[in-house]
Design a protein around this motif. Structure first.
Motif, PDB file in Angstrom:
ATOM      1  N   ASP A 176       7.393  45.611   9.957  1.00 41.48           N
ATOM      2  CA  ASP A 176       8.242  45.453  11.128  1.00 41.48           C
ATOM      3  C   ASP A 176       7.441  45.154  12.383  1.00 41.48           C
ATOM      4  O   ASP A 176       7.950  44.579  13.341  1.00 41.48           O
ATOM      5  CB  ASP A 176       9.076  46.732  11.363  1.00 41.48           C
ATOM      6  CG  ASP A 176      10.087  46.966  10.243  1.00 41.48           C
ATOM      7  OD1 ASP A 176      10.490  45.974   9.597  1.00 41.48           O
ATOM      8  OD2 ASP A 176      10.448  48.132  10.012  1.00 41.48           O
ATOM      9  N   ASP A 177       6.149  45.568  12.402  1.00 38.61           N
ATOM     10  CA  ASP A 177       5.334  45.386  13.600  1.00 38.61           C
ATOM     11  C   ASP A 177       4.532  44.088  13.562  1.00 38.61           C
ATOM     12  O   ASP A 177       3.701  43.837  14.421  1.00 38.61           O
ATOM     13  CB  ASP A 177       4.382  46.573  13.780  1.00 38.61           C
ATOM     14  CG  ASP A 177       3.405  46.721  12.608  1.00 38.61           C
ATOM     15  OD1 ASP A 177       3.687  46.151  11.525  1.00 38.61           O
ATOM     16  OD2 ASP A 177       2.383  47.397  12.793  1.00 38.61           O
ATOM     17  N   ALA A 178       4.759  43.251  12.558  1.00 43.94           N
ATOM     18  CA  ALA A 178       3.977  42.022  12.428  1.00 43.94           C
ATOM     19  C   ALA A 178       4.279  41.075  13.579  1.00 43.94           C
ATOM     20  O   ALA A 178       5.435  40.821  13.915  1.00 43.94           O
ATOM     21  CB  ALA A 178       4.281  41.351  11.094  1.00 43.94           C
ATOM     22  N   ASP A 179       3.241  40.538  14.187  1.00 44.31           N
ATOM     23  CA  ASP A 179       3.377  39.641  15.327  1.00 44.31           C
ATOM     24  C   ASP A 179       3.190  38.202  14.862  1.00 44.31           C
ATOM     25  O   ASP A 179       2.102  37.843  14.406  1.00 44.31           O
ATOM     26  CB  ASP A 179       2.330  39.991  16.385  1.00 44.31           C
ATOM     27  CG  ASP A 179       2.440  39.109  17.624  1.00 44.31           C
ATOM     28  OD1 ASP A 179       3.409  38.326  17.721  1.00 44.31           O
ATOM     29  OD2 ASP A 179       1.552  39.211  18.504  1.00 44.31           O
ATOM     30  N   PRO A 180       4.226  37.351  14.965  1.00 46.13           N
ATOM     31  CA  PRO A 180       4.076  35.971  14.500  1.00 46.13           C
ATOM     32  C   PRO A 180       3.185  35.123  15.393  1.00 46.13           C
ATOM     33  O   PRO A 180       2.795  34.024  15.003  1.00 46.13           O
ATOM     34  CB  PRO A 180       5.510  35.457  14.502  1.00 46.13           C
ATOM     35  CG  PRO A 180       6.211  36.297  15.511  1.00 46.13           C
ATOM     36  CD  PRO A 180       5.579  37.657  15.425  1.00 46.13           C
ATOM     37  N   GLY A 181       2.873  35.590  16.605  1.00 43.63           N
ATOM     38  CA  GLY A 181       1.891  34.869  17.403  1.00 43.63           C
ATOM     39  C   GLY A 181       2.360  34.320  18.725  1.00 43.63           C
ATOM     40  O   GLY A 181       1.618  34.283  19.686  1.00 43.63           O
ATOM     41  N   SER A 182       3.588  33.841  18.832  1.00 45.11           N
ATOM     42  CA  SER A 182       4.066  33.282  20.087  1.00 45.11           C
ATOM     43  C   SER A 182       5.582  33.236  20.090  1.00 45.11           C
ATOM     44  O   SER A 182       6.227  33.344  19.045  1.00 45.11           O
ATOM     45  CB  SER A 182       3.511  31.871  20.309  1.00 45.11           C
ATOM     46  OG  SER A 182       4.140  30.953  19.422  1.00 45.11           O
ATOM     47  N   GLU A 183       6.148  33.069  21.270  1.00 43.43           N
ATOM     48  CA  GLU A 183       7.604  32.975  21.392  1.00 43.43           C
ATOM     49  C   GLU A 183       8.119  31.741  20.673  1.00 43.43           C
ATOM     50  O   GLU A 183       9.190  31.774  20.050  1.00 43.43           O
ATOM     51  CB  GLU A 183       7.994  32.925  22.864  1.00 43.43           C
ATOM     52  CG  GLU A 183       9.499  32.904  23.107  1.00 43.43           C
ATOM     53  CD  GLU A 183       9.857  32.924  24.567  1.00 43.43           C
ATOM     54  OE1 GLU A 183      11.034  32.657  24.898  1.00 43.43           O
ATOM     55  OE2 GLU A 183       8.970  33.201  25.402  1.00 43.43           O
ATOM     56  N   ALA A 184       7.367  30.642  20.731  1.00 48.31           N
ATOM     57  CA  ALA A 184       7.798  29.406  20.069  1.00 48.31           C
ATOM     58  C   ALA A 184       7.863  29.594  18.554  1.00 48.31           C
ATOM     59  O   ALA A 184       8.804  29.152  17.899  1.00 48.31           O
ATOM     60  CB  ALA A 184       6.854  28.259  20.425  1.00 48.31           C
ATOM     61  N   VAL A 185       6.853  30.255  17.995  1.00 48.17           N
ATOM     62  CA  VAL A 185       6.843  30.507  16.555  1.00 48.17           C
ATOM     63  C   VAL A 185       8.013  31.407  16.175  1.00 48.17           C
ATOM     64  O   VAL A 185       8.692  31.178  15.162  1.00 48.17           O
ATOM     65  CB  VAL A 185       5.501  31.135  16.116  1.00 48.17           C
ATOM     66  CG1 VAL A 185       5.572  31.615  14.674  1.00 48.17           C
ATOM     67  CG2 VAL A 185       4.364  30.126  16.277  1.00 48.17           C
ATOM     68  N   THR A 186       8.278  32.416  17.002  1.00 51.54           N
ATOM     69  CA  THR A 186       9.417  33.301  16.749  1.00 51.54           C
ATOM     70  C   THR A 186      10.720  32.523  16.758  1.00 51.54           C
ATOM     71  O   THR A 186      11.613  32.769  15.941  1.00 51.54           O
ATOM     72  CB  THR A 186       9.464  34.420  17.807  1.00 51.54           C
ATOM     73  OG1 THR A 186       8.249  35.190  17.736  1.00 51.54           O
ATOM     74  CG2 THR A 186      10.638  35.346  17.575  1.00 51.54           C
ATOM     75  N   THR A 187      10.847  31.558  17.667  1.00 46.89           N
ATOM     76  CA  THR A 187      12.041  30.720  17.737  1.00 46.89           C
ATOM     77  C   THR A 187      12.230  29.923  16.448  1.00 46.89           C
ATOM     78  O   THR A 187      13.336  29.823  15.919  1.00 46.89           O
ATOM     79  CB  THR A 187      11.945  29.753  18.938  1.00 46.89           C
ATOM     80  OG1 THR A 187      11.911  30.519  20.150  1.00 46.89           O
ATOM     81  CG2 THR A 187      13.133  28.804  18.988  1.00 46.89           C
ATOM     82  N   VAL A 188      11.133  29.363  15.933  1.00 43.01           N
ATOM     83  CA  VAL A 188      11.211  28.591  14.684  1.00 43.01           C
ATOM     84  C   VAL A 188      11.604  29.493  13.524  1.00 43.01           C
ATOM     85  O   VAL A 188      12.476  29.146  12.713  1.00 43.01           O
ATOM     86  CB  VAL A 188       9.870  27.887  14.393  1.00 43.01           C
ATOM     87  CG1 VAL A 188       9.908  27.216  13.012  1.00 43.01           C
ATOM     88  CG2 VAL A 188       9.565  26.847  15.466  1.00 43.01           C
TER      89      VAL A 188
END
Length: 202
Positions: free
Chosen positions: A158-170
């Motif tokens: 649950d705490d994994a960070d995908p790296g950026s807001e743009a990546v989260t959007t994708v």
């Protein structure tokens, strides 16, 4: 290996609990391509709009094809629209590329079924690197795999960070598209069942 190639490798590993749908996988592969284009600074996102950067040669033919498919004129394309457009038959295209590159071969005893022909992953450094990335729990790969129903044994972090807001959007758009595809499947199943029942009425 690109994120999409790593994702396909994980998807083609034997999965006793379920098989991966080609449509779901195609959508997730299209998302993986977008994320690699973001990381290469070949695109940026303005909200959910894909803003192409200067054209540049990528280090992979599939990513070159993805970059060439970008809409470079206004109005720019939404991420979800890209997933549906680019994702059409994308899993099959990647499978063909894997076969041509010797990463996927005809199975001697057949463990995987892709279409009418049984195939299996070759034991290559690329496959081992993908497995290492998967076993280390790389957040983006884990999220893209989870979208098509593939989970690591210990469950998602649950705490994994995908790296950026743009990546989260994708990643969010991939999940939405896969859920939409499943809703379409369920609706068709219900409609087909209802139609079949009409002919059973005495």
């Amino acid at each position: 290996m690109t994120t999409a190639q790593d994702l396909l490798t994980i998807a083609l590993e034997p999965q006793p609990e379920r098989s991966v749908g080609q449509g779901d996988l195609s959508l997730s592969l299209a998302g993986a391509e977008l994320i690699d284009l973001l990381r290469a600074q070949a695109i940026d996102l303005d909200g959910d709009l894909i803003v192409p950067g200067p054209q540049q040669a990528m280090e992979d033919p599939s990513l070159d094809a993805a970059a060439a498919a970008l809409l470079r004129q206004l109005p720019f394309e939404q991420v979800e629209d890209w997933l549906w457009r680019r994702g059409r038959d994308l899993a099959a295209a990647y499978q063909t590329s894997f076969e041509e590159d010797g990463l996927l071969t005809r199975a001697r005893r057949g463990r995987l079924s892709l279409g009418a022909e049984r195939m299996e992953l070759a034991d290559t450094p690329a496959r081992r690197l993908a497995r290492t990335r998967w076993e280390e729990g790389e957040p983006v790969l884990a999220a893209l795999a989870a979208a098509v129903g593939i989970h690591r044994g210990e469950g998602p972090r649950d705490d994994a960070d995908p790296g950026s807001e743009a990546v989260t959007t994708v990643l969010a758009a991939v999940n939405d598209a896969v859920m939409e595809l499943e809703a379409v499947r369920q609706r068709r199943t219900i409609e087909n069942s209802a139609f079949a029942n009409v002919w059973r009425v005495p």
